[in-house]
Design an enzyme around this catalytic site. Structure first.
Site, PDB file in Angstrom:
ATOM      1  N   GLY A  34      52.650  30.155  26.525  1.00 27.95           N
ATOM      2  CA  GLY A  34      51.260  29.743  26.268  1.00 27.95           C
ATOM      3  C   GLY A  34      51.131  28.225  26.279  1.00 27.95           C
ATOM      4  O   GLY A  34      50.211  27.672  26.883  1.00 27.95           O
ATOM      5  N   LYS A 199      59.760  43.647  36.697  1.00 26.05           N
ATOM      6  CA  LYS A 199      60.127  42.815  35.530  1.00 26.05           C
ATOM      7  C   LYS A 199      60.530  43.719  34.369  1.00 26.05           C
ATOM      8  O   LYS A 199      61.499  43.444  33.660  1.00 26.05           O
ATOM      9  CB  LYS A 199      58.948  41.915  35.150  1.00 26.05           C
TER      10      LYS A 199
HETATM   11  O1  KPL Z   1      62.931  37.979  30.744  1.00 24.77           O
HETATM   12  C1  KPL Z   1      63.978  37.884  30.183  1.00 24.77           C
HETATM   13  C2  KPL Z   1      63.948  37.966  28.697  1.00 24.77           C
HETATM   14  O2  KPL Z   1      64.825  37.419  28.039  1.00 24.77           O
HETATM   15  O3  KPL Z   1      62.994  38.570  28.181  1.00 24.77           O
HETATM   16  C3  KPL Z   1      65.260  37.753  30.942  1.00 24.77           C
HETATM   17  C4  KPL Z   1      64.942  37.889  32.419  1.00 24.77           C
HETATM   18  C5  KPL Z   1      66.215  38.825  30.537  1.00 24.77           C
HETATM   19  C6  KPL Z   1      65.891  36.406  30.796  1.00 24.77           C
HETATM   20  O4  KPL Z   1      66.496  36.196  29.570  1.00 24.77           O
END
Ligand code: KPL
Length: 314
Positions: A34, A199
């Protein structure tokens, strides 16, 4: 802006889109992402206001380290409870906070307000649409690497890409044009859903294991017993992804997960950070969402289910 008037008890609402007014943004969720966007938007001369829920509005002085240089920027802020209208809102809260955070500014949202959810995980968008049916909802996902060093003090450690799109395929929104000049790599995509799923899949493969074993991401490749678990998670994720119609994730998840592990080897995942700080984790919106989808589709995901229960009961 919108205006409401009453005629014989019938409420009439008129809505005028702000096509001729300069874009302005409110940001809900004053964490690392943010504040990164607040800084980038403000730097472009776009009026940007952080919405603060917990404390009376003050004007936070942001410290941001980027490319080895540290600088300060005064950010504008407003309490969630204020009355002035919000026509563009970027939401960067934790996944479990999205619905209550948007609820806290519901009274301020203009009819048709553009709301961008830049949040980990999946499974909150339907609830948002229920509590705020008049908004125009967009989603985004980012690989920007930024972490907090102290109150209002952040380090932009790694440049990533932010994909933005509407839930139904469409050309870039009018507000997106200035986002291409933020000094952050923001790209519009006509298919945000596969990007959000990808993701989610990466987070399912990495986050729970790092939180349970309290290790940096890199240990998932260097410790053979953990690497074997990553591979098993990925094969389950691949089957769920194929059944859900996310072919690209189904075909590439193991390769992509190990690439992210290598590229972020020194990182503590967000779930490990939450665990160490004794905060709630986003597990229900990450592995919880995958397992719920697996159940609906009749696909087995035993290791994902086991890790989900382990984190829930930690
Ligand atoms: O998005 C991530 C997270 O920590 O939430 C990763 C890709 C695992 C990187 O740390």
């Amino acid at each position: 802006t919108s205006s409401a008037g009453s005629n014989n008890g019938i409420v009439c609402r008129c809505y005028y889109r702000e096509t001729h007014m300069p874009t302005s943004w409110h940001i809900l969720g004053a964490g690392a992402i943010g504040c990164l966007f607040a800084d980038a938007l403000t730097a472009q001369g776009i009026t940007t206001t952080l919405v603060l829920r917990d404390c009376a509005a003050s004007a936070p002085l942001l410290t941001l380290e980027r490319d080895g240089k540290t600088y300060n920027r005064q950010l504008a802020s407003t309490p969630a409870s204020a009355a002035d209208q919000i026509s563009r809102l970027l939401v960067t809260t934790k996944a479990y906070d999205v619905v209550s955070a948007i609820g806290s500014v519901r009274h301020r949202l203009a009819l048709g307000a553009d709301v961008v959810l830049l949040v980990n995980g999946l499974g909150y968008a339907d609830q948002v649409a229920q509590i705020a049916p008049d908004i125009t909802l967009y989603s985004a996902t980012t690989t920007e690497g930024v972490f907090r060093r102290g109150p209002w003090d952040f380090c932009h450690a790694g440049q990533g890409v932010t994909l933005v799109g509407a839930m139904t395929a469409s050309a870039p929104a009018d507000w997106f044009t200035p986002w291409q000049n933020l000094g952050l790599k923001c790209r519009w995509t006509e298919s945000i859903e596969p990007a959000l799923w990808h993701k989610l899949a990466i987070n399912c493969a990495i986050n729970p294991l790092t939180a349970i074993h309290r290790c940096q991401n890199g240990a998932l490749a260097t410790r053979p017993e953990l690497a074997a678990q990553v591979r098993q998670l990925c094969s389950e994720i691949a089957r769920v992804s194929a059944a859900a119609g996310f072919e690209s994730t189904a075909n590439n998840i193991e390769h992509d997960a190990f690439t992210v592990i290598e590229n972020t080897a020194e990182n503590r995942s967000s779930m490990l950070q939450d665990t160490l700080a004794d905060r709630p984790t986003e597990i229900d919106f990450i592995t919880g969402h995958l397992v719920a989808r697996a159940d609906q589709l009749g696909v087995a995901a035993p290791l994902n289910s086991k890790l989900l229960e382990q984190i829930r009961h930690a």
